[in-house]
Enzyme design. Structure first.
Site, PDB file in Angstrom:
ATOM      1  N   SER A  54       0.909  -1.024   0.053  1.00  0.00           N
ATOM      2  CA  SER A  54       0.064  -0.026  -0.048  1.00  0.00           C
ATOM      3  C   SER A  54       0.795   1.143  -0.274  1.00  0.00           C
ATOM      4  O   SER A  54       0.440   2.306  -0.542  1.00  0.00           O
ATOM      5  CB  SER A  54      -0.985   0.148   1.075  1.00  0.00           C
ATOM      6  OG  SER A  54      -0.173  -0.133   2.418  1.00  0.00           O
ATOM      7  N   GLY A  91      -2.068  -4.384   1.155  1.00  0.00           N
ATOM      8  CA  GLY A  91      -2.375  -5.615   1.952  1.00  0.00           C
ATOM      9  C   GLY A  91      -1.199  -6.580   1.374  1.00  0.00           C
ATOM     10  O   GLY A  91      -1.071  -7.732   2.066  1.00  0.00           O
ATOM     11  N   ASN A 119       4.084  -5.556   5.401  1.00  0.00           N
ATOM     12  CA  ASN A 119       3.064  -6.178   6.018  1.00  0.00           C
ATOM     13  C   ASN A 119       3.333  -7.341   6.846  1.00  0.00           C
ATOM     14  O   ASN A 119       2.606  -8.000   7.885  1.00  0.00           O
ATOM     15  CB  ASN A 119       1.944  -6.495   5.016  1.00  0.00           C
ATOM     16  CG  ASN A 119       1.208  -5.196   4.586  1.00  0.00           C
ATOM     17  OD1 ASN A 119       1.081  -4.135   5.404  1.00  0.00           O
ATOM     18  ND2 ASN A 119       1.068  -5.107   3.283  1.00  0.00           N
ATOM     19  N   ASP A 202      -4.413   6.691  10.282  1.00  0.00           N
ATOM     20  CA  ASP A 202      -3.888   5.415  10.699  1.00  0.00           C
ATOM     21  C   ASP A 202      -2.640   5.298  11.186  1.00  0.00           C
ATOM     22  O   ASP A 202      -2.370   4.242  11.767  1.00  0.00           O
ATOM     23  CB  ASP A 202      -4.295   4.333   9.540  1.00  0.00           C
ATOM     24  CG  ASP A 202      -3.272   4.709   8.475  1.00  0.00           C
ATOM     25  OD1 ASP A 202      -2.340   5.496   8.483  1.00  0.00           O
ATOM     26  OD2 ASP A 202      -3.536   4.015   7.203  1.00  0.00           O
ATOM     27  N   HIS A 205       0.248   5.088   6.741  1.00  0.00           N
ATOM     28  CA  HIS A 205       0.351   5.366   5.254  1.00  0.00           C
ATOM     29  C   HIS A 205       0.660   7.045   5.331  1.00  0.00           C
ATOM     30  O   HIS A 205      -0.108   7.872   5.910  1.00  0.00           O
ATOM     31  CB  HIS A 205      -1.001   5.146   4.566  1.00  0.00           C
ATOM     32  CG  HIS A 205      -1.087   3.784   4.541  1.00  0.00           C
ATOM     33  ND1 HIS A 205      -1.973   3.147   5.513  1.00  0.00           N
ATOM     34  CD2 HIS A 205      -0.734   2.620   4.149  1.00  0.00           C
ATOM     35  CE1 HIS A 205      -2.179   1.572   5.461  1.00  0.00           C
ATOM     36  NE2 HIS A 205      -1.139   1.401   4.401  1.00  0.00           N
TER      37      HIS A 205
END
Length: 227
Positions: A54, A91, A119, A202, A205
């Site tokens: 991402s 993801g 991730n 979040d 990002h």
């Protein structure tokens, strides 16, 4: 004499209607030639493939504002013969990246930027498993395109999984770069990671401003590979 006069009138007509005179014809030929040259240049541009998760995809912002898009803008401003392909997928883990990479390699990248593993770290996947997957992707690229230059984007993670895990995770990228002889960006999110104002709510990002900083970090290591 009667046959010469109509011919004379025809010649006058051809040179007086728009687009039929010598200058207009020369201009049109020039435009066609220029378009052909521009088309050839675009077709001959080498490919830089950004392959990641991402962060590469530009989660939460327009793709053009993500760092690969900003790198393309930089390249265009310098009139360099490269095109950027954004192969980011939100993801994505290092394991799933292996399954997706073969399709992207059809783009015949001249430079391959590998940005995966983040991730894995957030999910607590064993560092050795992530290392194996990243090395597999590097080997896949080299097997198909031995001359492709590879840039590995290093990542750091919060100590949620324990400080030892976080330290081993960071070290993994440095060890891969040495063992596989690839260029390394020590920390992709240098100056951005953990900075509240440069990340989306979040906290993971980057914002558009954050991506501009990431693009400068990437460019520092990418530019010597291009030139």
């Amino acid at each position: 004499m009667n046959t010469i006069k109509p011919l004379y009138i025809l010649l006058i007509y051809l040179f007086t209607i728009p687009g039929c005179g010598p200058q207009e014809q020369q201009s049109q030929q020039g435009e066609v030639t220029t378009s052909a040259v521009e088309r050839t240049i675009k077709e001959e541009r080498k490919t830089i493939l950004f392959f990641g998760n991402s962060l590469t995809a530009g989660y939460g912002i327009d793709e053009d504002e993500a760092f690969p898009g900003l790198i393309q803008n930089k390249i265009d401003s310098l009139d360099l013969p490269y095109k950027v392909i954004n192969g980011g997928l939100s993801g994505e883990t290092s394991a799933s990246g292996i399954n997706r990479l073969e399709w992207f390699l059809e783009e015949e990248p001249s430079i391959f930027v590998l940005e995966l593993g983040g991730n894995d770290g957030l999910r607590g996947i064993a560092v050795e498993e992530t290392r194996k997957n990243l090395e597999t992707m590097i080997e896949m690229v080299r097997k198909k395109y031995p001359d492709t230059r590879i840039l590995l984007a290093g990542m750091q993670i919060p100590p949620n999984m324990g400080r030892e895990y976080a330290a081993n995770f960071e070290l993994m990228y440095k060890e891969i770069a040495v063992e596989k002889n690839v260029k390394l960006i020590p920390f992709l999110l240098e100056g951005v990671g953990g900075v509240r104002g440069l990340n989306l709510p979040d906290g993971i990002h980057p914002t558009e401003e954050g991506h501009r900083i990431v693009a400068e970090t990437v460019w520092e290591y990418l530019e010597p590979m291009i030139n």
